[in-house]
Design a protein around this motif. Sequence first.
Motif, mmCIF file in Angstrom:
data_model
loop_
_atom_site.group_PDB
_atom_site.id
_atom_site.type_symbol
_atom_site.label_atom_id
_atom_site.label_comp_id
_atom_site.label_asym_id
_atom_site.label_seq_id
_atom_site.Cartn_x
_atom_site.Cartn_y
_atom_site.Cartn_z
ATOM 1 N N TRP A 29 0.476 -1.395 -0.110
ATOM 2 C CA TRP A 29 -0.018 0.134 0.061
ATOM 3 C C TRP A 29 0.922 1.175 -0.018
ATOM 4 C CZ3 TRP A 29 -5.371 1.051 0.720
ATOM 5 C CH2 TRP A 29 -6.083 -0.344 0.452
ATOM 6 N N LEU A 30 1.663 1.173 0.461
ATOM 7 C CA LEU A 30 2.713 2.837 0.715
ATOM 8 C C LEU A 30 4.444 1.524 1.085
ATOM 9 C CD1 LEU A 30 1.345 4.822 3.823
ATOM 10 C CD2 LEU A 30 1.062 4.798 1.298
ATOM 11 N N ILE A 31 5.159 2.617 -0.041
ATOM 12 C CA ILE A 31 6.797 1.988 -0.421
ATOM 13 C C ILE A 31 7.420 3.242 0.137
ATOM 14 C CG2 ILE A 31 8.153 0.783 -2.386
ATOM 15 C CD1 ILE A 31 5.768 -0.322 -3.547
ATOM 16 N N VAL A 32 8.594 1.953 1.044
ATOM 17 C CA VAL A 32 9.515 3.545 2.091
ATOM 18 C C VAL A 32 10.664 2.802 0.674
ATOM 19 C CG1 VAL A 32 10.653 4.408 3.599
ATOM 20 C CG2 VAL A 32 8.077 4.459 3.321
ATOM 21 N N SER A 33 11.898 3.445 0.160
ATOM 22 C CA SER A 33 12.859 2.920 -0.603
ATOM 23 C C SER A 33 13.932 4.080 0.287
ATOM 24 C CB SER A 33 12.832 3.402 -2.051
ATOM 25 O OG SER A 33 13.911 2.646 -2.451
ATOM 26 N N ASP A 34 15.427 2.925 1.009
ATOM 27 C CA ASP A 34 15.980 4.296 1.188
ATOM 28 C C ASP A 34 17.427 3.021 1.405
ATOM 29 O OD1 ASP A 34 16.817 6.102 2.465
ATOM 30 O OD2 ASP A 34 15.619 6.725 4.295
ATOM 31 N N SER A 35 18.438 3.607 2.464
ATOM 32 C CA SER A 35 19.148 3.040 2.485
ATOM 33 C C SER A 35 20.325 3.484 3.774
ATOM 34 C CB SER A 35 20.771 3.477 0.843
ATOM 35 O OG SER A 35 21.232 5.221 0.996
ATOM 36 N N ASP A 36 21.278 2.537 3.791
ATOM 37 C CA ASP A 36 21.929 2.379 5.579
ATOM 38 C C ASP A 36 22.449 1.755 5.558
ATOM 39 O OD1 ASP A 36 21.969 0.069 5.092
ATOM 40 O OD2 ASP A 36 20.280 -0.730 6.587
ATOM 41 N N ARG A 168 5.877 6.805 -0.390
ATOM 42 C CA ARG A 168 4.369 6.706 -1.574
ATOM 43 C C ARG A 168 3.563 5.502 -2.003
ATOM 44 N NH1 ARG A 168 6.757 3.325 -6.023
ATOM 45 N NH2 ARG A 168 8.738 2.282 -5.278
ATOM 46 N N PRO A 169 2.529 5.658 -2.704
ATOM 47 C CA PRO A 169 1.708 5.102 -3.075
ATOM 48 C C PRO A 169 1.732 3.574 -3.712
ATOM 49 C CG PRO A 169 0.627 7.053 -2.743
ATOM 50 C CD PRO A 169 2.714 7.231 -3.316
ATOM 51 N N GLY A 170 1.642 2.361 -3.418
ATOM 52 C CA GLY A 170 2.285 0.854 -4.513
ATOM 53 C C GLY A 170 0.830 0.651 -4.977
ATOM 54 N N LEU A 171 1.598 -0.684 -5.550
ATOM 55 C CA LEU A 171 0.791 -1.223 -6.816
ATOM 56 C C LEU A 171 -1.165 -1.389 -6.005
ATOM 57 C CD1 LEU A 171 -0.122 -2.258 -9.593
ATOM 58 C CD2 LEU A 171 0.874 -4.281 -8.459
ATOM 59 N N ALA A 172 -0.780 -1.570 -4.420
ATOM 60 C CA ALA A 172 -1.697 -2.622 -3.548
ATOM 61 C C ALA A 172 -2.592 -1.016 -3.845
ATOM 62 C CB ALA A 172 -1.992 -2.509 -2.273
ATOM 63 N N TYR A 173 -2.336 -0.090 -3.717
ATOM 64 C CA TYR A 173 -3.325 1.550 -3.417
ATOM 65 C C TYR A 173 -4.148 2.153 -4.285
ATOM 66 C CZ TYR A 173 -3.895 6.008 -1.785
ATOM 67 O OH TYR A 173 -4.008 7.491 -1.523
ATOM 68 N N VAL A 174 -2.986 1.078 -5.456
ATOM 69 C CA VAL A 174 -3.995 1.466 -6.961
ATOM 70 C C VAL A 174 -4.965 0.723 -7.128
ATOM 71 C CG1 VAL A 174 -3.223 1.425 -9.386
ATOM 72 C CG2 VAL A 174 -1.574 2.853 -8.082
ATOM 73 N N LEU A 175 -4.604 -0.534 -6.456
ATOM 74 C CA LEU A 175 -6.511 -1.604 -7.207
ATOM 75 C C LEU A 175 -7.229 -1.266 -6.412
ATOM 76 C CD1 LEU A 175 -3.481 -4.586 -7.192
ATOM 77 C CD2 LEU A 175 -4.665 -4.013 -8.605
ATOM 78 N N ASN A 176 -6.591 -0.968 -5.198
ATOM 79 C CA ASN A 176 -7.924 -0.230 -3.682
ATOM 80 C C ASN A 176 -9.086 0.973 -4.671
ATOM 81 O OD1 ASN A 176 -8.936 1.724 -1.817
ATOM 82 N ND2 ASN A 176 -9.140 -0.289 -0.706
ATOM 83 N N THR A 177 -8.040 1.289 -4.945
ATOM 84 C CA THR A 177 -8.376 2.591 -5.748
ATOM 85 C C THR A 177 -10.036 2.545 -6.900
ATOM 86 O OG1 THR A 177 -6.944 4.188 -5.105
ATOM 87 C CG2 THR A 177 -8.081 5.535 -6.842
ATOM 88 N N ILE A 178 -9.006 1.714 -7.890
ATOM 89 C CA ILE A 178 -9.196 1.046 -8.850
ATOM 90 C C ILE A 178 -10.840 0.599 -8.913
ATOM 91 C CG2 ILE A 178 -9.899 -0.427 -11.343
ATOM 92 C CD1 ILE A 178 -6.353 0.148 -11.344
ATOM 93 N N SER A 179 -10.308 -0.407 -7.467
ATOM 94 C CA SER A 179 -11.584 -1.477 -7.272
ATOM 95 C C SER A 179 -13.474 -0.179 -6.396
ATOM 96 C CB SER A 179 -11.190 -1.905 -5.992
ATOM 97 O OG SER A 179 -12.434 -2.827 -5.462
ATOM 98 N N TRP A 180 -12.872 0.526 -5.462
ATOM 99 C CA TRP A 180 -13.741 1.500 -5.770
ATOM 100 C C TRP A 180 -14.277 2.058 -6.835
ATOM 101 C CZ3 TRP A 180 -13.592 6.500 -5.186
ATOM 102 C CH2 TRP A 180 -12.272 7.261 -5.196
ATOM 103 N N VAL A 181 -13.119 2.751 -7.025
ATOM 104 C CA VAL A 181 -14.005 3.981 -8.612
ATOM 105 C C VAL A 181 -15.027 2.925 -9.133
ATOM 106 C CG1 VAL A 181 -13.543 4.963 -11.035
ATOM 107 C CG2 VAL A 181 -12.613 5.285 -8.563
ATOM 108 N N LEU A 182 -14.482 1.667 -9.668
ATOM 109 C CA LEU A 182 -15.875 0.567 -10.604
ATOM 110 C C LEU A 182 -16.924 0.544 -10.077
ATOM 111 C CD1 LEU A 182 -13.098 -1.607 -12.145
ATOM 112 C CD2 LEU A 182 -14.439 0.482 -12.944
ATOM 113 N N GLY A 183 -16.747 -0.168 -8.786
ATOM 114 C CA GLY A 183 -17.825 0.078 -7.393
ATOM 115 C C GLY A 183 -18.938 0.716 -7.433
ATOM 116 N N ILE A 184 -18.583 2.108 -7.726
ATOM 117 C CA ILE A 184 -19.678 3.541 -7.571
ATOM 118 C C ILE A 184 -20.372 3.488 -9.297
ATOM 119 C CG2 ILE A 184 -19.941 6.300 -7.849
ATOM 120 C CD1 ILE A 184 -17.268 6.440 -5.970
#
Length: 215
Positions: A29-36, A168-184
Amino acid sequence: MRKSSYVIAFFAVALTLVLNILSVQRPDWLIVSDSDIIHDKVVVEYGLNRRCETSIIQLPSPSGAKRTYVGYDCRPFPIREVDGCDKGNKKFCMIWSTAGYFGELGIGFAIVACLAILFGVTTHSRRRRIWKSASVLVALHVLSNITAFAVVTEMYRTEAFPTFNHARPGLAYVLNTISWVLGIFITAGVVTTGISANKGHRWAAGNRAYRPIDG
Protein backbone atom coordinates in the motif's frame (compact mmCIF):
# COMPACT_ATOMS: atom_id res chain seq x y z
CA MET A 1 -34.30 -6.38 -14.92
CA ARG A 2 -33.34 -8.60 -17.82
CA LYS A 3 -31.06 -11.56 -17.24
CA SER A 4 -28.22 -10.14 -19.35
CA SER A 5 -28.05 -7.07 -17.08
CA TYR A 6 -27.57 -9.33 -14.07
CA VAL A 7 -24.86 -11.31 -15.86
CA ILE A 8 -22.97 -8.11 -16.64
CA ALA A 9 -23.40 -6.92 -13.05
CA PHE A 10 -22.15 -10.26 -11.71
CA PHE A 11 -18.90 -10.20 -13.67
CA ALA A 12 -18.37 -6.50 -12.89
CA VAL A 13 -18.79 -7.10 -9.15
CA ALA A 14 -16.57 -10.19 -9.40
CA LEU A 15 -13.87 -7.99 -10.95
CA THR A 16 -14.03 -5.49 -8.09
CA LEU A 17 -13.96 -8.42 -5.65
CA VAL A 18 -10.72 -9.73 -7.18
CA LEU A 19 -9.18 -6.25 -7.03
CA ASN A 20 -10.33 -5.93 -3.43
CA ILE A 21 -8.78 -9.27 -2.45
CA LEU A 22 -5.49 -8.43 -4.16
CA SER A 23 -5.28 -5.02 -2.48
CA VAL A 24 -5.94 -6.49 0.98
CA GLN A 25 -3.44 -9.33 0.55
CA ARG A 26 -0.61 -7.37 -1.05
CA PRO A 27 1.87 -5.64 1.29
CA ASP A 28 2.58 -2.63 -0.93
CA TRP A 29 0.00 0.00 0.00
CA LEU A 30 2.82 2.36 0.94
CA ILE A 31 6.46 1.89 -0.09
CA VAL A 32 9.55 3.42 1.53
CA SER A 33 12.84 3.16 -0.39
CA ASP A 34 16.02 4.17 1.45
CA SER A 35 19.57 3.07 2.25
CA ASP A 36 21.64 2.67 5.40
CA ILE A 37 25.25 2.07 6.45
CA ILE A 38 25.13 -1.70 5.89
CA HIS A 39 22.71 -2.04 2.97
CA ASP A 40 22.98 -0.33 -0.39
CA LYS A 41 19.19 -0.23 -0.63
CA VAL A 42 16.31 -1.01 1.69
CA VAL A 43 12.72 -1.15 0.46
CA VAL A 44 9.99 -1.39 3.09
CA GLU A 45 6.42 -2.13 2.02
CA TYR A 46 3.48 -1.48 4.32
CA GLY A 47 0.25 -3.42 3.76
CA LEU A 48 -2.98 -3.43 5.72
CA ASN A 49 -1.72 -6.32 7.85
CA ARG A 50 1.87 -7.01 6.75
CA ARG A 51 5.21 -5.23 6.59
CA CYS A 52 7.76 -6.59 4.12
CA GLU A 53 11.38 -5.50 3.85
CA THR A 54 13.77 -6.09 0.97
CA SER A 55 17.44 -5.38 1.67
CA ILE A 56 20.08 -5.30 -1.06
CA ILE A 57 23.85 -5.53 -0.45
CA GLN A 58 26.45 -5.24 -3.20
CA LEU A 59 29.93 -6.56 -2.38
CA PRO A 60 33.02 -6.63 -4.63
CA SER A 61 34.25 -10.05 -5.77
CA PRO A 62 37.86 -11.11 -6.51
CA SER A 63 37.20 -10.66 -10.20
CA GLY A 64 36.26 -7.04 -9.64
CA ALA A 65 32.56 -7.45 -10.39
CA LYS A 66 30.00 -6.79 -7.68
CA ARG A 67 27.98 -9.56 -6.10
CA THR A 68 24.43 -8.68 -5.13
CA TYR A 69 22.80 -10.23 -2.08
CA VAL A 70 19.06 -9.77 -1.57
CA GLY A 71 17.21 -10.41 1.67
CA TYR A 72 13.43 -10.47 2.01
CA ASP A 73 11.44 -10.68 5.21
CA CYS A 74 7.77 -10.18 6.07
CA ARG A 75 6.02 -9.87 9.43
CA PRO A 76 2.58 -8.88 10.70
CA PHE A 77 1.99 -5.13 10.89
CA PRO A 78 1.48 -3.36 13.17
CA ILE A 79 2.96 -5.28 16.13
CA ARG A 80 2.47 -4.01 19.66
CA GLU A 81 6.10 -4.12 20.85
CA VAL A 82 8.01 -3.55 17.59
CA ASP A 83 5.89 -0.74 16.13
CA GLY A 84 5.23 1.10 19.38
CA CYS A 85 1.55 0.27 19.61
CA ASP A 86 1.84 0.26 23.41
CA LYS A 87 3.54 3.66 23.44
CA GLY A 88 3.53 6.66 21.10
CA ASN A 89 2.00 4.91 18.10
CA LYS A 90 -1.02 3.49 19.90
CA LYS A 91 -3.51 5.66 17.99
CA PHE A 92 -1.86 4.91 14.66
CA CYS A 93 -1.95 1.15 15.23
CA MET A 94 -5.62 1.24 16.13
CA ILE A 95 -6.58 3.30 13.09
CA TRP A 96 -4.40 1.29 10.69
CA SER A 97 -5.91 -1.97 11.94
CA THR A 98 -9.34 -0.46 11.25
CA ALA A 99 -8.34 -0.01 7.59
CA GLY A 100 -7.52 -3.72 7.40
CA TYR A 101 -10.86 -4.57 8.96
CA PHE A 102 -12.80 -2.52 6.40
CA GLY A 103 -10.76 -4.00 3.55
CA GLU A 104 -11.79 -7.51 4.59
CA LEU A 105 -15.37 -6.37 5.23
CA GLY A 106 -15.53 -5.12 1.66
CA ILE A 107 -14.58 -8.60 0.44
CA GLY A 108 -17.47 -10.07 2.43
CA PHE A 109 -20.01 -7.62 1.00
CA ALA A 110 -18.81 -8.30 -2.57
CA ILE A 111 -19.13 -12.07 -2.12
CA VAL A 112 -22.69 -11.73 -0.77
CA ALA A 113 -23.53 -9.33 -3.63
CA CYS A 114 -22.37 -11.91 -6.19
CA LEU A 115 -24.48 -14.58 -4.50
CA ALA A 116 -27.50 -12.27 -4.44
CA ILE A 117 -27.14 -11.57 -8.16
CA LEU A 118 -26.88 -15.29 -8.93
CA PHE A 119 -29.98 -15.92 -6.82
CA GLY A 120 -31.84 -13.15 -8.61
CA VAL A 121 -31.13 -14.57 -12.06
CA THR A 122 -32.94 -17.84 -11.32
CA THR A 123 -36.51 -16.61 -11.97
CA HIS A 124 -38.17 -13.61 -13.61
CA SER A 125 -40.04 -12.68 -10.42
CA ARG A 126 -36.80 -12.55 -8.42
CA ARG A 127 -35.12 -10.45 -11.10
CA ARG A 128 -37.84 -7.84 -10.56
CA ARG A 129 -36.94 -7.48 -6.88
CA ILE A 130 -33.37 -8.56 -6.14
CA TRP A 131 -31.67 -5.58 -7.83
CA LYS A 132 -32.39 -3.43 -4.75
CA SER A 133 -30.58 -5.82 -2.41
CA ALA A 134 -27.74 -6.26 -4.90
CA SER A 135 -27.23 -2.51 -5.25
CA VAL A 136 -27.16 -2.03 -1.46
CA LEU A 137 -24.58 -4.81 -1.05
CA VAL A 138 -22.38 -3.39 -3.81
CA ALA A 139 -22.69 0.07 -2.24
CA LEU A 140 -21.56 -1.34 1.12
CA HIS A 141 -18.65 -3.05 -0.65
CA VAL A 142 -17.68 0.30 -2.18
CA LEU A 143 -18.09 2.15 1.12
CA SER A 144 -15.81 -0.34 2.91
CA ASN A 145 -13.13 0.07 0.25
CA ILE A 146 -13.37 3.84 0.37
CA THR A 147 -13.01 3.77 4.16
CA ALA A 148 -9.82 1.67 3.94
CA PHE A 149 -8.52 3.98 1.21
CA ALA A 150 -9.33 7.11 3.24
CA VAL A 151 -7.62 5.78 6.38
CA VAL A 152 -4.39 4.88 4.56
CA THR A 153 -4.43 8.17 2.64
CA GLU A 154 -4.84 10.17 5.84
CA MET A 155 -2.07 8.24 7.61
CA TYR A 156 0.16 8.84 4.58
CA ARG A 157 -0.75 12.52 4.27
CA THR A 158 -0.16 13.30 7.94
CA GLU A 159 2.98 11.09 8.16
CA ALA A 160 1.40 9.33 11.13
CA PHE A 161 4.12 6.64 11.20
CA PRO A 162 7.82 7.62 11.50
CA THR A 163 8.87 6.38 8.04
CA PHE A 164 5.83 7.62 6.12
CA ASN A 165 7.53 10.93 5.35
CA HIS A 166 9.53 9.06 2.69
CA ALA A 167 6.68 6.85 1.52
CA ARG A 168 4.87 6.67 -1.81
CA PRO A 169 1.68 4.80 -2.80
CA GLY A 170 2.19 1.28 -4.15
CA LEU A 171 0.27 -1.16 -6.37
CA ALA A 172 -2.14 -2.30 -3.63
CA TYR A 173 -3.18 1.34 -3.11
CA VAL A 174 -3.87 1.67 -6.85
CA LEU A 175 -5.84 -1.61 -7.01
CA ASN A 176 -8.02 -0.51 -4.11
CA THR A 177 -8.70 2.82 -5.83
CA ILE A 178 -9.70 1.10 -9.08
CA SER A 179 -11.94 -1.28 -7.13
CA TRP A 180 -14.05 1.37 -5.42
CA VAL A 181 -14.19 3.66 -8.47
CA LEU A 182 -15.54 0.77 -10.57
CA GLY A 183 -17.88 -0.11 -7.71
CA ILE A 184 -19.44 3.35 -7.81
CA PHE A 185 -20.24 2.98 -11.52
CA ILE A 186 -21.57 -0.55 -10.97
CA THR A 187 -23.88 0.62 -8.17
CA ALA A 188 -25.16 3.49 -10.31
CA GLY A 189 -25.68 1.12 -13.24
CA VAL A 190 -27.63 -1.45 -11.21
CA VAL A 191 -29.84 1.23 -9.64
CA THR A 192 -30.50 2.97 -12.97
CA THR A 193 -31.31 -0.31 -14.74
CA GLY A 194 -33.52 -1.50 -11.88
CA ILE A 195 -35.54 1.71 -11.75
CA SER A 196 -35.91 1.72 -15.54
CA ALA A 197 -37.11 -1.89 -15.44
CA ASN A 198 -39.71 -1.00 -12.80
CA LYS A 199 -40.97 1.75 -15.08
CA GLY A 200 -41.39 -0.77 -17.89
CA HIS A 201 -38.58 0.31 -20.21
CA ARG A 202 -37.91 -2.59 -22.56
CA TRP A 203 -34.11 -2.06 -22.71
CA ALA A 204 -33.96 -2.72 -18.95
CA ALA A 205 -36.85 -5.12 -18.35
CA GLY A 206 -36.42 -7.25 -21.48
CA ASN A 207 -39.08 -8.72 -23.75
CA ARG A 208 -41.45 -9.24 -20.83
CA ALA A 209 -41.43 -5.58 -19.86
CA TYR A 210 -43.84 -4.67 -17.10
CA ARG A 211 -45.39 -1.57 -15.69
CA PRO A 212 -46.71 -1.05 -12.17
CA ILE A 213 -50.51 -1.01 -11.97
CA ASP A 214 -51.90 2.26 -10.64
CA GLY A 215 -54.60 2.20 -8.01
